[in-house]
Design an enzyme around this catalytic site. Structure first.
Site, PDB file in Angstrom:
ATOM      1  N   GLY A 116       0.846  -1.201   0.000  1.00  0.00           N
ATOM      2  CA  GLY A 116       0.000   0.000   0.000  1.00  0.00           C
ATOM      3  C   GLY A 116       0.873   1.240   0.000  1.00  0.00           C
ATOM      4  O   GLY A 116       1.505   1.538   1.016  1.00  0.00           O
ATOM      5  N   GLY A 151       0.270  11.628  11.407  1.00  0.00           N
ATOM      6  CA  GLY A 151      -0.130  11.992  10.048  1.00  0.00           C
ATOM      7  C   GLY A 151       0.992  11.767   9.046  1.00  0.00           C
ATOM      8  O   GLY A 151       1.984  11.071   9.315  1.00  0.00           O
ATOM      9  N   LYS A 165      -3.762   2.965  20.423  1.00  0.00           N
ATOM     10  CA  LYS A 165      -3.943   4.022  19.414  1.00  0.00           C
ATOM     11  C   LYS A 165      -5.380   4.553  19.455  1.00  0.00           C
ATOM     12  O   LYS A 165      -5.607   5.756  19.303  1.00  0.00           O
ATOM     13  CB  LYS A 165      -3.641   3.484  18.013  1.00  0.00           C
ATOM     14  CG  LYS A 165      -3.904   4.495  16.869  1.00  0.00           C
ATOM     15  CD  LYS A 165      -3.117   5.786  17.037  1.00  0.00           C
ATOM     16  CE  LYS A 165      -3.127   6.702  15.848  1.00  0.00           C
ATOM     17  NZ  LYS A 165      -4.379   7.225  15.338  1.00  0.00           N
ATOM     18  N   GLU A 219      -7.417  12.643  21.813  1.00  0.00           N
ATOM     19  CA  GLU A 219      -7.273  13.655  20.756  1.00  0.00           C
ATOM     20  C   GLU A 219      -8.600  14.375  20.530  1.00  0.00           C
ATOM     21  O   GLU A 219      -8.672  15.607  20.464  1.00  0.00           O
ATOM     22  CB  GLU A 219      -6.814  12.957  19.479  1.00  0.00           C
ATOM     23  CG  GLU A 219      -6.765  13.780  18.219  1.00  0.00           C
ATOM     24  CD  GLU A 219      -6.513  12.901  16.992  1.00  0.00           C
ATOM     25  OE1 GLU A 219      -5.486  12.208  16.965  1.00  0.00           O
ATOM     26  OE2 GLU A 219      -7.355  12.909  16.075  1.00  0.00           O
ATOM     27  N   ARG A 248     -19.403  16.620  18.188  1.00  0.00           N
ATOM     28  CA  ARG A 248     -19.258  16.470  16.738  1.00  0.00           C
ATOM     29  C   ARG A 248     -20.619  16.085  16.133  1.00  0.00           C
ATOM     30  O   ARG A 248     -20.990  16.563  15.064  1.00  0.00           O
ATOM     31  CB  ARG A 248     -18.204  15.415  16.383  1.00  0.00           C
ATOM     32  CG  ARG A 248     -16.785  15.820  16.785  1.00  0.00           C
ATOM     33  CD  ARG A 248     -15.744  15.003  16.067  1.00  0.00           C
ATOM     34  NE  ARG A 248     -14.393  15.266  16.582  1.00  0.00           N
ATOM     35  CZ  ARG A 248     -13.278  14.854  15.972  1.00  0.00           C
ATOM     36  NH1 ARG A 248     -13.357  14.161  14.838  1.00  0.00           N
ATOM     37  NH2 ARG A 248     -12.098  15.125  16.483  1.00  0.00           N
TER      38      ARG A 248
HETATM   39  C1  6PG Z   1      -3.140  10.397  14.149  1.00  0.00           C
HETATM   40  C2  6PG Z   1      -4.602  10.780  13.886  1.00  0.00           C
HETATM   41  C3  6PG Z   1      -5.185   9.987  12.736  1.00  0.00           C
HETATM   42  C4  6PG Z   1      -6.711  10.149  12.607  1.00  0.00           C
HETATM   43  C5  6PG Z   1      -7.101  11.569  12.303  1.00  0.00           C
HETATM   44  C6  6PG Z   1      -8.537  11.668  11.811  1.00  0.00           C
HETATM   45  O1  6PG Z   1      -2.866   9.908  15.257  1.00  0.00           O
HETATM   46  O2  6PG Z   1      -2.321  10.653  13.253  1.00  0.00           O
HETATM   47  O3  6PG Z   1      -5.335  10.439  15.067  1.00  0.00           O
HETATM   48  O4  6PG Z   1      -4.916   8.609  12.973  1.00  0.00           O
HETATM   49  O5  6PG Z   1      -7.135   9.362  11.566  1.00  0.00           O
HETATM   50  O6  6PG Z   1      -7.014  12.281  13.488  1.00  0.00           O
HETATM   51  O7  6PG Z   1      -9.406  11.266  12.858  1.00  0.00           O
HETATM   52  P1  6PG Z   1     -10.948  11.728  12.839  1.00  0.00           P
HETATM   53  O8  6PG Z   1     -11.385  11.820  11.397  1.00  0.00           O
HETATM   54  O9  6PG Z   1     -11.676  10.618  13.560  1.00  0.00           O
HETATM   55  O10 6PG Z   1     -11.005  13.052  13.536  1.00  0.00           O
END
Ligand code: 6PG
Length: 469
Positions: A12, A133, A185, A192, A290
């Site tokens: 991937g 990210g 995670k 988060e 949300r």
């Molecule tokens: C990370 C983020 C990532 C997550 C985005 C989007 O640790 O790099 O948590 O894994 O996919 O934050 O998350 P949401 O679309 O659920 O806000």
């Protein structure tokens, strides 16, 4: 056929997969990637740092045959059935002892199923949370691997090399058995969600309450990022207020619709906490906010029917330092809730999560990285079995030193119609958790009154029922 053997394979080559593999190559490992799309394999080789060994192939067999054994093969495809499809494609090609790694945001029971499916075939399956990210993947993610400890030992050299570093320590370590990596995670993402909600509530109070414009907001968050609130999410918040919309010339943040999206990891955290019987009200509220944001049309209609209190900007302007302390306290209480859930789940789901490892790897590279994590790391080093960080003297002092501001800010928000549910649930969690006798003796009496559900007594063991009428 290229005769040399490669050290690490990636299935991937989307941005995350490509960036992680380039990061592997940048650290001296021979990296090979597979994708069905020739454009992606070409893009991988074109992006390789000069002097590194990177190869892109469009045949899965060609990739597997060129990997040194025991093979290290990471899958970075959309979570769900695509992961199962890749595993089935790999089965005829791999050998016992090989390690298959899922780097996506996978629901932990899917990881457990795959772990148990592959183990009898002599294959190791590692679910690894990857946070930070695209930028993190390329230059230093935080990673949370779980599963078979021997497999972790074989992955260690590569993962420690590519991970973000804090005080010279890599932000990757073993998270525990089975699906522990993906579970950790998921909790990272729950926290988060909570922190992002709390920052938006503070933005509301500063902007719509105290009347700060975007430049003043940028300066405020940038100043906060230089002190105890130093963190990735505060840092990017300050940056966001600087960005102009190229189409209108307005500040871009003002052009963004107030309907929040979500890929689901926060929701999973809330659902699983309910199943475990663990309270994480601030994370629950973040998911709910949300959801409320998504029904924009109804909110517009309702806003015409329901008046808000008239705000006095002076009241809000006087509280800038309190917003900072309230945010700091509520963020601490968000980590407290998520980590208490992790500790409970570790025992209930037999994952043996080393709590100090989870907070250690969150100190850098991940979305919830902050200076606060050093405090939590030290707390779990003092006592890895700590049920709740609020039972650690140092953390308790941090909260007690700032809780008065949280109470003041919630009072102001409530009196003026500001939806500050993240802050409010954080305070309620704190006040409930630190109350020796809650008023739920009355609730027990009610349950026994109408349903004969029995109650316990404070003066003797046993279950009791009273005929109340
Ligand atoms: C990370 C983020 C990532 C997550 C985005 C989007 O640790 O790099 O948590 O894994 O996919 O934050 O998350 P949401 O679309 O659920 O806000």
């Amino acid at each position: 056929m290229d005769q040399q053997l490669y050290d690490f394979g990636m299935v991937g080559l989307g941005v995350m997969g490509r960036n992680l593999l380039l990061n592997v190559a940048d650290h001296g490992f021979k990296a090979i990637g597979f994708d069905t799309n020739p454009e992606k394999t070409k893009a991988l080789e074109a992006a390789a740092t000069k002097g590194t060994i990177v190869k892109g192939v469009n045949s899965l067999k060609e990739m597997v045959d060129q990997l040194a054994t025991p093979r290290r093969i990471m899958i970075l495809v959309p979570a769900g059935k695509p992961v199962d499809d890749v595993i089935e494609s790999l089965l005829p090609l791999v050998s016992p002892g090989d390690i298959i790694i899922d780097g996506g945001n996978t629901y932990y029971t899917d990881t457990l199923r795959r772990y148990e499916y592959l183990q009898p075939k002599g294959l190791h399956f590692i679910g690894i949370g990857v946070s930070g990210g695209e930028e993190g993947a390329r230059f230093g993610p935080s990673m949370m691997p779980g599963g078979n400890p021997e497999a972790w030992e074989h992955l260690k050299p590569v993962l420690q090399a590519i991970a973000a570093k804090v005080n010279g320590e890599p932000c990757v370590d073993y998270m525990g058995k089975g699906a522990a990596g993906h579970f950790v995670k998921m909790i990272h993402n729950g926290i988060e969600y909570a922190i992002m909600e709390l920052i938006s509530e503070t933005y509301d109070l500063l902007h719509h309450g105290a009347g700060l414009n975007n430049q003043q907001l940028q300066e405020t968050f940038a100043a906060w990022n230089d002190a105890e609130l130093k963190s990735y999410l505060i840092e990017i918040t300050a940056d966001i207020f600087k960005v102009k919309d190229p189409e209108t010339g307005n500040d871009l943040v003002d052009m963004i619709l107030d309907k929040a999206g979500a890929k689901g990891t926060g929701k999973w955290t809330t659902q699983i906490a309910m199943d475990l019987g663990v309270a994480i009200p601030t994370i629950d509220m973040a998911v709910s906010m949300r959801n409320i944001s998504a029904i924009k049309d109804q909110r517009v209609e309702a806003s015409k029917l329901h008046d808000k209190p008239v705000n006095n900007a002076a009241d809000f302007k006087a509280m800038i330092d309190d917003y900072k302390k309230a945010l700091y306290t509520s963020i601490i209480l968000s980590y407290v809730q998520g980590l208490a859930m992790m500790q409970t789940a570790s025992a209930e789901l037999n994952m043996d999560i080393p709590m100090q490892n989870a907070v250690k790897v969150w100190r850098g590279g991940c979305i919830i990285r902050s200076t606060l994590l050093e405090n939590f790391y030290k707390a779990y080093l003092r006592n890895p079995a700590l049920p709740n960080l609020l039972l650690d003297d140092a953390i308790a002092s941090l909260v007690q030193a700032n809780i008065a501001s949280l109470r003041k800010v919630i009072g102001l928000a409530a009196a003026n119609g500001f939806p500050a549910g993240g802050h409010m649930t954080a305070l309620t969690y704190y006040d409930a958790y630190t109350t020796a006798r809650l008023p739920l003796n009355l609730l027990q009496a009610q349950r026994d009154y109408f349903g004969a559900h029995t109650y316990e007594r404070i003066d003797k063991e046993g279950k009791f029922h009273t005929q109340w009428t």
